[in-house]
Enzyme design. Structure first.
Site, PDB file in Angstrom:
ATOM      1  N   ASN A   7       0.858  -1.192   0.018  1.00 20.05           N
ATOM      2  CA  ASN A   7      -0.010   0.014  -0.047  1.00 20.05           C
ATOM      3  C   ASN A   7       0.885   1.215   0.115  1.00 20.05           C
ATOM      4  O   ASN A   7       1.529   1.661   0.891  1.00 20.05           O
ATOM      5  CB  ASN A   7      -0.889   0.115   1.445  1.00 20.05           C
ATOM      6  CG  ASN A   7      -1.884   1.110   1.130  1.00 20.05           C
ATOM      7  OD1 ASN A   7      -1.791   2.125   0.634  1.00 20.05           O
ATOM      8  ND2 ASN A   7      -2.781   1.138   2.374  1.00 20.05           N
ATOM      9  N   ARG A  91      -2.337  -1.992  -3.643  1.00 20.88           N
ATOM     10  CA  ARG A  91      -3.857  -1.282  -3.407  1.00 20.88           C
ATOM     11  C   ARG A  91      -3.605  -0.231  -4.308  1.00 20.88           C
ATOM     12  O   ARG A  91      -2.820   0.729  -4.144  1.00 20.88           O
ATOM     13  CB  ARG A  91      -3.619  -0.802  -2.083  1.00 20.88           C
ATOM     14  CG  ARG A  91      -4.975  -0.083  -1.651  1.00 20.88           C
ATOM     15  CD  ARG A  91      -5.039   0.506  -0.188  1.00 20.88           C
ATOM     16  NE  ARG A  91      -6.037   1.400  -0.131  1.00 20.88           N
ATOM     17  CZ  ARG A  91      -6.070   2.329   0.660  1.00 20.88           C
ATOM     18  NH1 ARG A  91      -4.939   2.812   1.365  1.00 20.88           N
ATOM     19  NH2 ARG A  91      -7.323   3.074   0.845  1.00 20.88           N
ATOM     20  N   HIS A 180     -12.844   3.076  -0.160  1.00 21.67           N
ATOM     21  CA  HIS A 180     -12.855   1.882   0.825  1.00 21.67           C
ATOM     22  C   HIS A 180     -13.624   0.783   0.294  1.00 21.67           C
ATOM     23  O   HIS A 180     -14.025  -0.067   1.102  1.00 21.67           O
ATOM     24  CB  HIS A 180     -13.524   2.412   2.136  1.00 21.67           C
ATOM     25  CG  HIS A 180     -13.004   3.439   2.804  1.00 21.67           C
ATOM     26  ND1 HIS A 180     -13.642   4.831   3.402  1.00 21.67           N
ATOM     27  CD2 HIS A 180     -11.846   3.853   3.450  1.00 21.67           C
ATOM     28  CE1 HIS A 180     -12.696   5.447   4.117  1.00 21.67           C
ATOM     29  NE2 HIS A 180     -11.514   4.838   3.904  1.00 21.67           N
ATOM     30  N   HIS A 208     -17.790   2.388   7.648  1.00 25.36           N
ATOM     31  CA  HIS A 208     -16.240   2.317   7.852  1.00 25.36           C
ATOM     32  C   HIS A 208     -15.784   3.396   8.419  1.00 25.36           C
ATOM     33  O   HIS A 208     -15.724   4.668   7.691  1.00 25.36           O
ATOM     34  CB  HIS A 208     -15.645   1.864   6.503  1.00 25.36           C
ATOM     35  CG  HIS A 208     -14.128   2.118   6.275  1.00 25.36           C
ATOM     36  ND1 HIS A 208     -13.295   0.833   6.255  1.00 25.36           N
ATOM     37  CD2 HIS A 208     -13.277   3.029   6.693  1.00 25.36           C
ATOM     38  CE1 HIS A 208     -12.063   1.378   6.190  1.00 25.36           C
ATOM     39  NE2 HIS A 208     -12.068   2.378   6.545  1.00 25.36           N
ATOM     40  N   GLY A 210     -13.140   5.159  10.102  1.00 25.16           N
ATOM     41  CA  GLY A 210     -11.820   5.259  10.463  1.00 25.16           C
ATOM     42  C   GLY A 210     -11.197   6.861  10.558  1.00 25.16           C
ATOM     43  O   GLY A 210     -12.211   7.573  10.785  1.00 25.16           O
ATOM     44  N   GLY A 212     -10.126   8.228   7.493  1.00 24.96           N
ATOM     45  CA  GLY A 212     -11.242   8.425   6.681  1.00 24.96           C
ATOM     46  C   GLY A 212     -12.137   7.638   7.017  1.00 24.96           C
ATOM     47  O   GLY A 212     -12.254   6.888   7.449  1.00 24.96           O
ATOM     48  N   ARG A 241     -11.102  15.524   7.606  1.00 23.27           N
ATOM     49  CA  ARG A 241     -11.882  16.174   6.324  1.00 23.27           C
ATOM     50  C   ARG A 241     -13.577  16.545   6.865  1.00 23.27           C
ATOM     51  O   ARG A 241     -13.900  16.093   7.588  1.00 23.27           O
ATOM     52  CB  ARG A 241     -12.075  14.927   5.480  1.00 23.27           C
ATOM     53  CG  ARG A 241     -10.723  14.480   4.914  1.00 23.27           C
ATOM     54  CD  ARG A 241     -10.793  13.553   3.790  1.00 23.27           C
ATOM     55  NE  ARG A 241      -9.862  12.871   3.633  1.00 23.27           N
ATOM     56  CZ  ARG A 241      -9.474  11.541   3.467  1.00 23.27           C
ATOM     57  NH1 ARG A 241     -10.570  10.781   3.400  1.00 23.27           N
ATOM     58  NH2 ARG A 241      -8.430  10.851   3.299  1.00 23.27           N
ATOM     59  N   ASP A 284      -8.463  12.538  16.758  1.00 21.42           N
ATOM     60  CA  ASP A 284      -8.405  11.254  17.335  1.00 21.42           C
ATOM     61  C   ASP A 284      -9.670  11.052  18.190  1.00 21.42           C
ATOM     62  O   ASP A 284      -9.590  11.979  19.265  1.00 21.42           O
ATOM     63  CB  ASP A 284      -7.064  10.875  18.075  1.00 21.42           C
ATOM     64  CG  ASP A 284      -7.199   9.426  18.251  1.00 21.42           C
ATOM     65  OD1 ASP A 284      -7.955   8.721  19.360  1.00 21.42           O
ATOM     66  OD2 ASP A 284      -5.892   8.700  18.177  1.00 21.42           O
ATOM     67  N   PHE A 285     -10.520  10.079  18.097  1.00 24.11           N
ATOM     68  CA  PHE A 285     -11.740   9.868  18.838  1.00 24.11           C
ATOM     69  C   PHE A 285     -11.443   9.649  20.496  1.00 24.11           C
ATOM     70  O   PHE A 285     -12.342  10.056  21.310  1.00 24.11           O
ATOM     71  CB  PHE A 285     -12.556   8.875  18.348  1.00 24.11           C
ATOM     72  CG  PHE A 285     -13.353   9.578  17.298  1.00 24.11           C
ATOM     73  CD1 PHE A 285     -12.466   9.833  15.978  1.00 24.11           C
ATOM     74  CD2 PHE A 285     -14.748   9.701  17.173  1.00 24.11           C
ATOM     75  CE1 PHE A 285     -13.418  10.339  15.033  1.00 24.11           C
ATOM     76  CE2 PHE A 285     -15.496   9.943  16.155  1.00 24.11           C
ATOM     77  CZ  PHE A 285     -14.851  10.342  14.985  1.00 24.11           C
ATOM     78  N   GLY A 332     -11.064   1.784  12.685  1.00 22.60           N
ATOM     79  CA  GLY A 332     -10.533   2.181  14.075  1.00 22.60           C
ATOM     80  C   GLY A 332     -11.442   2.836  14.751  1.00 22.60           C
ATOM     81  O   GLY A 332     -11.662   2.362  16.021  1.00 22.60           O
ATOM     82  N   GLY A 334     -15.083   2.680  14.417  1.00 21.31           N
ATOM     83  CA  GLY A 334     -16.319   1.548  14.318  1.00 21.31           C
ATOM     84  C   GLY A 334     -15.831   0.191  15.199  1.00 21.31           C
ATOM     85  O   GLY A 334     -16.731  -0.166  15.853  1.00 21.31           O
ATOM     86  N   GLU A 385      -8.201  -5.339   4.956  1.00 17.63           N
ATOM     87  CA  GLU A 385      -7.870  -5.007   3.669  1.00 17.63           C
ATOM     88  C   GLU A 385      -6.769  -5.987   3.097  1.00 17.63           C
ATOM     89  O   GLU A 385      -6.824  -6.095   1.716  1.00 17.63           O
ATOM     90  CB  GLU A 385      -7.866  -3.280   3.456  1.00 17.63           C
ATOM     91  CG  GLU A 385      -9.292  -2.665   3.824  1.00 17.63           C
ATOM     92  CD  GLU A 385      -8.761  -0.961   3.815  1.00 17.63           C
ATOM     93  OE1 GLU A 385      -8.556  -0.764   5.105  1.00 17.63           O
ATOM     94  OE2 GLU A 385      -9.301  -0.263   3.033  1.00 17.63           O
TER      95      GLU A 385
HETATM   96  P1  ADP Z   1      -7.036   4.918   8.702  1.00 12.05           P
HETATM   97  O1  ADP Z   1      -8.262   5.648   7.950  1.00 12.05           O
HETATM   98  O2  ADP Z   1      -5.980   5.898   9.091  1.00 12.05           O
HETATM   99  O3  ADP Z   1      -6.765   3.504   8.368  1.00 12.05           O
HETATM  100  P2  ADP Z   1      -8.061   3.690  11.211  1.00 12.05           P
HETATM  101  O4  ADP Z   1      -9.019   2.881  10.707  1.00 12.05           O
HETATM  102  O5  ADP Z   1      -6.967   3.093  11.782  1.00 12.05           O
HETATM  103  O6  ADP Z   1      -7.612   4.919  10.304  1.00 12.05           O
HETATM  104  O7  ADP Z   1      -8.724   4.617  12.384  1.00 12.05           O
HETATM  105  C1  ADP Z   1      -7.963   5.397  13.303  1.00 12.05           C
HETATM  106  C2  ADP Z   1      -8.676   6.040  14.275  1.00 12.05           C
HETATM  107  O8  ADP Z   1      -9.528   5.237  15.036  1.00 12.05           O
HETATM  108  C3  ADP Z   1      -8.047   6.779  15.189  1.00 12.05           C
HETATM  109  O9  ADP Z   1      -7.800   8.412  14.638  1.00 12.05           O
HETATM  110  C4  ADP Z   1      -8.755   7.034  16.354  1.00 12.05           C
HETATM  111  O10 ADP Z   1      -9.618   8.391  16.175  1.00 12.05           O
HETATM  112  C5  ADP Z   1      -9.771   5.924  16.412  1.00 12.05           C
HETATM  113  N1  ADP Z   1      -9.486   5.055  17.235  1.00 12.05           N
HETATM  114  C6  ADP Z   1      -8.652   4.004  17.316  1.00 12.05           C
HETATM  115  N2  ADP Z   1      -8.457   3.260  18.533  1.00 12.05           N
HETATM  116  C7  ADP Z   1      -9.648   3.757  19.301  1.00 12.05           C
HETATM  117  C8  ADP Z   1     -10.129   3.525  20.611  1.00 12.05           C
HETATM  118  N3  ADP Z   1      -9.692   2.564  21.214  1.00 12.05           N
HETATM  119  N4  ADP Z   1     -10.997   4.384  20.942  1.00 12.05           N
HETATM  120  C9  ADP Z   1     -11.616   5.149  20.143  1.00 12.05           C
HETATM  121  N5  ADP Z   1     -11.270   5.673  18.717  1.00 12.05           N
HETATM  122  C10 ADP Z   1     -10.113   4.874  18.554  1.00 12.05           C
END
Ligand code: ADP
Length: 405
Positions: A7, A91, A180, A208, A210, A212, A241, A284-285, A332, A334, A385
Site C-alpha cells: 500500500n 492497493r 474504501h 467504515h 476510521g 477516513g 476532512r 483522534d476520538f 478504527g 467503528g 483490507e
Molecule cells: P485509517 O483511516 O488511517 O486507516 P483507522 O481505521 O486506523 O484509520 O482509524 C484510526 C482512528 O480510529 C484514530 O484516529 C482514532 O480516532 C480511532 N481509534 C482507534 N482506536 C480507538 C479507541 N480505542 N477508541 C476510540 N477511537 C479509536
C-alpha cells in the site's frame, strides 16, 4: 503461495507478507519519510520483535529494496529466497470507470492507472511508483492491482451522478466513485458469513469509520450508494476532512481569507472534520472522548455532530434499499469506540436497532451487538483490507495460470 501486499502512499509504504494457504500474516511493516531526511522502516515478523531502522530511502525503489532485505534478513526475516514471494498485490486508490474488479498488472493497466491520475493526484502516482519499484526489483513476479473504487462500480447513474451539467460527466468523468471499496466488500461479505446467510439475500449498511470514513449501502451483494464522491472528501465528518458542505463555502472563504481554492481545499482536507469542529483539540476520538468527559463543549458537539451525520446516512440508505437487515461497524472508530456506536444507534432506534451495553464494551472483535429479536442486526466486523487484497491477488494469479494450461 506467499503474497506481498503493498500500500504505497506518496511518502510512505505499508506492507504485509501473507501466506495465502493459512491466510496468516508472516511479517508486516511500514516505510516512512520516503524521499526525505530520516526515512525509516519498521518491520515486525509475526511472533518476533519489531525492528525500526533508519535507512536512506530517496525513492520508492529504495523502500521496496529495504522491505525485501528485511523479509530476507537472517534475524528478522521470514523467507530465505525471493522466489518465496509468489505474487504482489497493490492497493490502488482510483480505478476510474475502467476497473470494476482487480486485474493482473500489465503495461496497459499501468497506462490506465496513470490516465485516471487527475482524479486522484495524490494517490495514483504514488501507487504507480510502487508498481514500478516492484517490477524493477522482482522481475517476473505477477502483480495484481486491487482498486479502492472497484466495488462501487455497481452504483446506478442516479446514485453516482452529481446534479451538475451532464457534459462534465461526459467530458471529464466528474461523478461519485466512492472509496474504501475493498473494506466495504470484505466486511459485508464477512457479516453475511457470520450470520450464516448469503450476502445476496441481505441489505447491509457498512459504516467504515476510521480516520477516513464512509458508509455504503450494499443491497443484495452490490454497492448501490456510498458517501464518498469524486474524491474522499465528500460524505461523513472525518478525522480532518469536512465531509459534505455547501460548495459555496469555498468561494466565500477564498474571499474572506484572500487565498486560493487549493488552499481552501487543503483546509477542508487537513484542518476540518473532528479536528476543526472541536476547535483544534484532536482528530483522534480517544482525545475527543476524554475532552468531552472533562466538560469540553466543543468536543461534545463534534462527537454528536459526527453521530448525526452517520445516523443521517443510515436513514437515507435504509430508504434507498427499501429497508435494512444489517448495520455493520468497522475500522478504527467503528471497531473500538463503543460510546460512538451507542451515540449513532440513538439515531437509528426507530428502525428497530438496539445495542447491548456489555457487548458494546468489546473492542476490535467480531461481535453481534443487537438482540436476536431485533428487526435489524447491529454488529462489529473488523476490516482486513490486506487479507482481502491477498485473496483477490491469489484469485487473479490462479485464473491466469489456468488460462495458460
Ligand atoms: P485509517 O483511516 O488511517 O486507516 P483507522 O481505521 O486506523 O484509520 O482509524 C484510526 C482512528 O480510529 C484514530 O484516529 C482514532 O480516532 C480511532 N481509534 C482507534 N482506536 C480507538 C479507541 N480505542 N477508541 C476510540 N477511537 C479509536
Amino acid at each position: 503461495m506467499n503474497i506481498l501486499v503493498i500500500n504505497c502512499g506518496s511518502s510512505s509504504l505499508k506492507y504485509q507478507l501473507i501466506d495465502s494457504i493459512t491466510e496468516k500474516v508472516l511479517a508486516k511493516g511500514l516505510c516512512e519519510r520516503i524521499g526525505s531526511e530520516g526515512s525509516c522502516i519498521t518491520h515486525t515478523p509475526t511472533g518476533g520483535a519489531k525492528r525500526t531502522e533508519e535507512i536512506p530511502m530517496p525513492d520508492h525503489s529504495a523502500a521496496i529494496k529495504a522491505v525485501i532485505d528485511h523479509l530476507l534478513d537472517p534475524e528478522v526475516g521470514v523467507i530465505t529466497s525471493l522466489s518465496q514471494i509468489g505474487a504482489v498485490g497493490h492497493r490502488i486508490v482510483h480505478g476510474g470507470e475502467r476497473f470494476n474488479k482487480a486485474v493482473l498488472i500489465n503495461d496497459d493497466v499501468v497506462r490506465a492507472i496513470g490516465d485516471v491520475s487527475d482524479l486522484a493526484p495524490l494517490h495514483n502516482p504514488a501507487n504507480l511508483t510502487g508498481i514500478h519499484a516492484c517490477e524493477k526489483l522482482m522481475p517476473g513476479v505477477p502483480m495484481v492491482a486491487v482498486f479502492d473504487t472497484a466495488f462501487h462500480q455497481t452504483m446506478p447513474p442516479e446514485a453516482y451522478l452529481y446534479a451538475i451539467p451532464l457534459e462534465y460527466y461526459k467530458d471529464y468523468k466528474v461523478r461519485r466513485y466512492g472509496f474504501h471499496g475493498t473494506s466495504h466488500d470484505y466486511v459485508s461479505q464477512r457479516a453475511a458469513e457470520i450470520l450464516g446467510k448469503k450476502r445476496e439475500d441481505l441489505r447491509i449498511i457498512v459504516c467504515h469509520l476510521g480516520n477516513g470514513a464512509s458508509v455504503t449501502a450494499v443491497k443484495y451483494g452490490k454497492s448501490i450508494d456510498t458517501t464518498m464522491g469524486l474524491t474522499p472528501l465528500e460524505g461523513l465528518i472525518m478525522g480532518t476532512r469536512s465531509g459534505d458542505i455547501d460548495p459555496a463555502i469555498i468561494t466565500f472563504l477564498m474571499d474572506k481569507l484572500h487565498c486560493s481554492a487549493q488552499e481552501i481545499l487543503n483546509i477542508l482536507n487537513k484542518k476540518s472534520g473532528m479536528l476543526g469542529l472541536s476547535g483544534g483539540i484532536s482528530n483522534d476520538f480517544r482525545d475527543l472522548t476524554k475532552a468531552a468527559a472533562e466538560g469540553n463543549k466543543d468536543a461534545e458537539t463534534a462527537l454528536e455532530a459526527y453521530a448525526i451525520r452517520v445516523g443521517k446516512y443510515i436513514g437515507a440508505y435504509t430508504a434507498e434499499m427499501d429497508g435494512v437487515d444489517v448495520i455493520v461497524f468497522t475500522a478504527g472508530v467503528g471497531e473500538n469506540d463503543g460510546p460512538m456506536r451507542k451515540r449513532i444507534s440513538n439515531y437509528t432506534e426507530f428502525l428497530g436497532t438496539s445495542i447491548d451495553e456489555e457487548k458494546n464494551k468489546i473492542r476490535g472483535e467480531e461481535v453481534i451487538l443487537s438482540k436476536p429479536t431485533d428487526k435489524v442486526v447491529t454488529m462489529v466486523v473488523p476490516t482486513n483490507e490486506e487479507l482481502a487484497i491477498a485473496r483477490q491477488t491469489l484469485a487473479i494469479v490462479e485464473e491466469e495460470d489456468r488460462k495458460k494450461i
